[in-house]
Scaffold this motif. Structure first.
Motif, PDB file in Angstrom:
ATOM      1  N   GLU A 117      27.245  12.041  27.970  1.00  0.00           N
ATOM      2  CA  GLU A 117      26.269  12.917  28.605  1.00  0.00           C
ATOM      3  C   GLU A 117      26.111  14.236  27.860  1.00  0.00           C
ATOM      4  O   GLU A 117      24.997  14.746  27.707  1.00  0.00           O
ATOM      5  CB  GLU A 117      26.714  13.194  30.056  1.00  0.00           C
ATOM      6  CG  GLU A 117      25.958  14.313  30.761  1.00  0.00           C
ATOM      7  CD  GLU A 117      24.502  13.971  31.027  1.00  0.00           C
ATOM      8  OE1 GLU A 117      23.722  14.900  31.302  1.00  0.00           O
ATOM      9  OE2 GLU A 117      24.142  12.781  30.967  1.00  0.00           O
ATOM     10  N   HIS A 118      27.196  14.808  27.364  1.00  0.00           N
ATOM     11  CA  HIS A 118      27.170  16.139  26.761  1.00  0.00           C
ATOM     12  C   HIS A 118      27.423  16.053  25.255  1.00  0.00           C
ATOM     13  O   HIS A 118      28.272  15.272  24.812  1.00  0.00           O
ATOM     14  CB  HIS A 118      28.229  17.032  27.416  1.00  0.00           C
ATOM     15  CG  HIS A 118      28.085  17.127  28.904  1.00  0.00           C
ATOM     16  ND1 HIS A 118      27.066  17.820  29.516  1.00  0.00           N
ATOM     17  CD2 HIS A 118      28.826  16.595  29.916  1.00  0.00           C
ATOM     18  CE1 HIS A 118      27.188  17.727  30.828  1.00  0.00           C
ATOM     19  NE2 HIS A 118      28.246  16.988  31.099  1.00  0.00           N
ATOM     20  N   PRO A 119      26.729  16.853  24.469  1.00  0.00           N
ATOM     21  CA  PRO A 119      26.828  16.764  22.994  1.00  0.00           C
ATOM     22  C   PRO A 119      28.086  17.449  22.436  1.00  0.00           C
ATOM     23  O   PRO A 119      28.017  18.526  21.862  1.00  0.00           O
ATOM     24  CB  PRO A 119      25.547  17.462  22.533  1.00  0.00           C
ATOM     25  CG  PRO A 119      25.269  18.471  23.607  1.00  0.00           C
ATOM     26  CD  PRO A 119      25.716  17.844  24.894  1.00  0.00           C
ATOM     27  N   LEU A 120      29.227  16.799  22.611  1.00  0.00           N
ATOM     28  CA  LEU A 120      30.479  17.367  22.123  1.00  0.00           C
ATOM     29  C   LEU A 120      30.626  17.205  20.615  1.00  0.00           C
ATOM     30  O   LEU A 120      31.329  17.997  19.966  1.00  0.00           O
ATOM     31  CB  LEU A 120      31.676  16.700  22.814  1.00  0.00           C
ATOM     32  CG  LEU A 120      31.728  16.741  24.341  1.00  0.00           C
ATOM     33  CD1 LEU A 120      33.058  16.164  24.823  1.00  0.00           C
ATOM     34  CD2 LEU A 120      31.519  18.144  24.870  1.00  0.00           C
ATOM     35  N   PHE A 121      29.992  16.195  20.041  1.00  0.00           N
ATOM     36  CA  PHE A 121      30.168  15.858  18.634  1.00  0.00           C
ATOM     37  C   PHE A 121      28.943  16.266  17.824  1.00  0.00           C
ATOM     38  O   PHE A 121      27.805  16.085  18.262  1.00  0.00           O
ATOM     39  CB  PHE A 121      30.431  14.356  18.476  1.00  0.00           C
ATOM     40  CG  PHE A 121      31.747  13.921  19.075  1.00  0.00           C
ATOM     41  CD1 PHE A 121      32.885  13.840  18.286  1.00  0.00           C
ATOM     42  CD2 PHE A 121      31.840  13.608  20.417  1.00  0.00           C
ATOM     43  CE1 PHE A 121      34.092  13.448  18.838  1.00  0.00           C
ATOM     44  CE2 PHE A 121      33.045  13.214  20.979  1.00  0.00           C
ATOM     45  CZ  PHE A 121      34.176  13.135  20.188  1.00  0.00           C
ATOM     46  N   ALA A 122      29.186  16.798  16.649  1.00  0.00           N
ATOM     47  CA  ALA A 122      28.100  17.245  15.776  1.00  0.00           C
ATOM     48  C   ALA A 122      27.389  16.040  15.164  1.00  0.00           C
ATOM     49  O   ALA A 122      27.992  14.988  14.944  1.00  0.00           O
ATOM     50  CB  ALA A 122      28.643  18.148  14.675  1.00  0.00           C
ATOM     51  N   LEU A 123      26.105  16.211  14.870  1.00  0.00           N
ATOM     52  CA  LEU A 123      25.343  15.148  14.218  1.00  0.00           C
ATOM     53  C   LEU A 123      25.374  15.269  12.697  1.00  0.00           C
ATOM     54  O   LEU A 123      25.026  14.320  11.999  1.00  0.00           O
ATOM     55  CB  LEU A 123      23.890  15.163  14.708  1.00  0.00           C
ATOM     56  CG  LEU A 123      23.676  14.917  16.209  1.00  0.00           C
ATOM     57  CD1 LEU A 123      22.189  14.828  16.524  1.00  0.00           C
ATOM     58  CD2 LEU A 123      24.408  13.669  16.673  1.00  0.00           C
ATOM     59  N   LYS A 124      25.807  16.430  12.198  1.00  0.00           N
ATOM     60  CA  LYS A 124      25.882  16.635  10.752  1.00  0.00           C
ATOM     61  C   LYS A 124      27.298  17.034  10.360  1.00  0.00           C
ATOM     62  O   LYS A 124      27.937  17.819  11.058  1.00  0.00           O
ATOM     63  CB  LYS A 124      24.897  17.726  10.309  1.00  0.00           C
ATOM     64  CG  LYS A 124      23.435  17.334  10.414  1.00  0.00           C
ATOM     65  CD  LYS A 124      22.532  18.426   9.842  1.00  0.00           C
ATOM     66  CE  LYS A 124      21.073  18.013   9.879  1.00  0.00           C
ATOM     67  NZ  LYS A 124      20.195  19.074   9.308  1.00  0.00           N
TER      68      LYS A 124
END
Length: 285
Positions: free
Chosen positions: A26-33
């Motif tokens: 649900e929550h963006p804990l991890f970076a996409l880059k």
């Protein structure tokens, strides 16, 4: 089945179904880059999360494979009634690399070690509730880790990872969802993140509709909104997500994720309605 008492759980179950915790879906804990060294903050519905990078940057969504691997084995063991389950997990690096569709040559082992470092170095401060507890606390995405090697050739024998108590509570409370095995074949970080969101929000529903701006925020993407919109349009053309088909409505600036027809009768109907509705929207413009 009897299991010896240890200070760690051995991930020795053959090919468990991939599973992830619902909170990180649900929550963006991890970076996409990779190499992202910004402090990121996210808040929604009374929940807040602040992600602070380590010296090598924030843990990425590809690093999250280690979480998924550990959660998958823990949940399978819990479902089988094993009593030796705990938040320290021991596994072979080779099995992790094969399971998560990674190279088993030296580069695969090196990348896994680097991922462990980023997971331990990334700090989370949050008030998110898990297992009916809500508290403000800080923790690493991995509490600790170690790689055990043979002296004669420095070959990895085993890896031990201790998950944060916060994640362990989610696993014990069964706040997890099963992922498609094709998830590990998705190489683009944004596609992985969108799949997670679709899996979390569709649940047992045939579709999930969300405004593009809200999806952009939920994804954790650092791209400008116009670029993110372009990425979504590309995805609607390729439709490479497992289990879900993606449609973009330019008039409403909204995105709809449809469960693919293989999921059952409701999904088949939603799939059919979406196909019929799309030409109508085009004709109305």
């Amino acid at each position: 089945m009897a299991h010896p008492q240890r200070d760690f759980f051995v991930a020795d179950i053959l090919d468990p179904s991939p599973k992830a915790d619902m909170t990180s879906m649900e929550h963006p804990l991890f970076a996409l880059k990779s190499g992202d060294k910004r402090i990121r903050s996210y808040g929604r519905n009374g929940f807040s999360v602040t992600i602070k990078p380590g010296h090598s940057g924030c843990a990425t969504i590809h690093d999250k494979d280690l979480w998924i691997y550990c959660i998958s084995h823990l949940m399978e063991a819990i479902n089988r009634g094993r009593e030796d389950v705990g938040r320290t997990v021991r596994f072979t690096a080779y099995d992790f690399l094969v399971t998560t569709n990674r190279p088993t040559a030296g580069v695969g082992y090196q990348r896994m070690t680097e991922a462990l470092g980023r997971l331990a170095g990334t700090r989370i401060e949050t008030n998110i509730k898990t297992d009916d507890y809500r508290e403000r606390r800080g923790f690493g995405l991995v509490e600790s880790w170690r790689v055990i090697e043979r002296n004669e050739d420095n070959r990895m024998v085993a890896v031990e990872v201790t998950l944060p108590e916060w994640l362990w509570r989610s696993v014990k409370a069964r706040h997890v969802l099963t992922l498609s095995r094709e998830y590990f074949h998705l190489r683009k970080p944004l596609e992985r993140r969108l799949y997670e969101l679709a899996r979390k929000h569709c649940g047992g529903q045939p579709k999930w509709r969300v405004k593009l701006k809200a999806l952009h925020e939920k994804s954790g993407s650092t791209a400008p909104l116009r670029n993110f919109r372009g990425d979504i349009k590309k995805l609607t053309r390729t439709n490479e997500l497992p289990d879900y088909r993606v449609d973009y409505d330019p008039e409403a600036d909204a995105v709809t994720f449809y469960v693919r027809a293989t999921k059952g009768a409701k999904a088949q109907m939603a799939d059919l309605v979406a196909k019929l509705d799309k030409p109508r929207r085009r004709q109305g413009r």
